[in-house]
Design a protein around this motif. Sequence first.
Motif, PDB file in Angstrom:
ATOM      1  N   GLN A  71      -0.995 -10.744 -10.970  1.00 45.58           N
ATOM      2  CA  GLN A  71      -0.448  -9.718 -11.857  1.00 45.58           C
ATOM      3  C   GLN A  71      -1.557  -8.824 -12.384  1.00 45.58           C
ATOM      4  N   ARG A  72      -1.475  -7.549 -12.080  1.00 46.14           N
ATOM      5  CA  ARG A  72      -2.454  -6.579 -12.582  1.00 46.14           C
ATOM      6  C   ARG A  72      -2.264  -6.368 -14.076  1.00 46.14           C
ATOM      7  N   GLN A  73      -3.381  -6.230 -14.781  1.00 44.71           N
ATOM      8  CA  GLN A  73      -3.362  -5.921 -16.201  1.00 44.71           C
ATOM      9  C   GLN A  73      -4.408  -4.861 -16.486  1.00 44.71           C
ATOM     10  N   PHE A  74      -4.445  -4.378 -17.707  1.00 50.32           N
ATOM     11  CA  PHE A  74      -5.478  -3.442 -18.140  1.00 50.32           C
ATOM     12  C   PHE A  74      -6.478  -4.172 -19.027  1.00 50.32           C
ATOM     13  N   SER A 126       0.824  -1.208   0.000  1.00 48.58           N
ATOM     14  CA  SER A 126       0.000   0.000   0.000  1.00 48.58           C
ATOM     15  C   SER A 126       0.859   1.258   0.000  1.00 48.58           C
ATOM     16  N   GLN A 127       1.941   1.247   0.767  1.00 49.01           N
ATOM     17  CA  GLN A 127       2.806   2.429   0.785  1.00 49.01           C
ATOM     18  C   GLN A 127       3.508   2.610  -0.559  1.00 49.01           C
ATOM     19  N   THR A 128       3.872   1.509  -1.194  1.00 50.13           N
ATOM     20  CA  THR A 128       4.494   1.607  -2.520  1.00 50.13           C
ATOM     21  C   THR A 128       3.526   2.202  -3.529  1.00 50.13           C
ATOM     22  N   HIS A 137       0.339  -0.257  -9.962  1.00 52.91           N
ATOM     23  CA  HIS A 137       0.498  -1.673  -9.650  1.00 52.91           C
ATOM     24  C   HIS A 137       1.486  -2.350 -10.606  1.00 52.91           C
ATOM     25  N   ILE A 138       1.388  -2.008 -11.869  1.00 51.57           N
ATOM     26  CA  ILE A 138       2.283  -2.612 -12.859  1.00 51.57           C
ATOM     27  C   ILE A 138       3.724  -2.178 -12.617  1.00 51.57           C
ATOM     28  N   LEU A 142       3.916   5.834  -5.488  1.00 51.44           N
ATOM     29  CA  LEU A 142       3.928   5.897  -6.947  1.00 51.44           C
ATOM     30  C   LEU A 142       2.780   6.755  -7.472  1.00 51.44           C
ATOM     31  N   MET A 143       1.595   6.594  -6.893  1.00 55.34           N
ATOM     32  CA  MET A 143       0.456   7.404  -7.344  1.00 55.34           C
ATOM     33  C   MET A 143       0.697   8.887  -7.095  1.00 55.34           C
TER      34      MET A 143
END
Length: 398
Positions: A350-353, A207-209, A327-328, A213-214
Amino acid sequence: MTTTHVFAGNSDSLSRVTHSALEAGMSWLSKLFSIFTGGQAKVNKRLNRASKTAAHDSQALSSCPENTLGWLLKQNPDITSYMAYDVSKPHSIHPGVLGRLRTSIHEIPPMPESWRQIQRALQQPDASASDLGAVVANDPVLTARILTTCNSSAYATAGSSEINNIPLAIARLGLDETSNIIFQTLAPKLGESPEKRLQARHIWMHSQTISTLMRLLSESCTQVSRNDASLTGMLHDIGKLVILHIEDQQKLADLKASIDGGLSTLEAEYHHLGYTHIDSGMMLALHWQLPKYVQHFISFHHHAAHLPAKQIPSHLQHAMMMLNLAHIIARHSLSIDVENGNGAIWQSYQRQFAERPEPFVKLELSLPLDSQTLYQQLQLQVERIKPQFPDLYPTTNE
């Protein structure tokens, strides 16, 4: 207009719908989603133009140099055309499961009033380190945590003097990062066993990562404020903490095995638990009286992985796409740790779009796909977080 302002007008409606759906034993998200579908005809014109340029951008993507966002997205596979768990029409929760979930969450201690005071201070447009420091100084535990973090190797440069002043410490950390540290410090500790506490640490690290990044990705996007990006990134997965808190080790082991075996997070959770971390996250957000826009963000935080951007509520499109991109980036930055396997339940997913994201990233988030400088900044932010979790990422002295 920020996510906070757009969502504020719907806060009462959201709360009523959410409570009503939960009491009826139905999926809250099915009703929540219906509030906003009527406005989807007003699709952002720039997003339409972006979709028309997808073919051209796809060709340009191949020319992006290594260690850029374009290079990273090119490596990320497209999502499969079929997903068993439809986020726009989530499964209902069985009344018995819902009752157990609600009872367990109500037993979790609420967030302390000091956290709400801090959030009110941060929401002021002219918030400063001194304003926040005045609130933090009343809590010796928070004071110690902030000073320790500020003087750690992640933030203090070689040869820099130790800081013992809270406003100066907050200035070094930044308001958003300080807010994240405060939340982790004040949030009730969930998970009674050493195994569960370790899993909770993995969630906080993730969550901190994502939050960090966001926050960096939001600097170029006027649609999402830095504070909103940071706070929602930190809180989007709090439902996983609930799962750790109330489920036994065997269920958690079965859940991990299914995710490791290729099931999506939501599919695996619903199969083994009868609910997902979105459901538990929304209920905990209500119990903790988190800001309404945070509740709303939690409810939609998997949409960009399952639905095209146009099918996400228009005022959440930018934040949701930014979250998925974060996430990616995070997974790639921590790929060695994922491959080695460190026992984290959700880490192998693994997150994807749901569709190629490059036009949206370029035109809507205003992020350069070919910038190696931006990519290096993102990687640096991830590396700065690791020293804060020495139990997960122990340093090696050579």
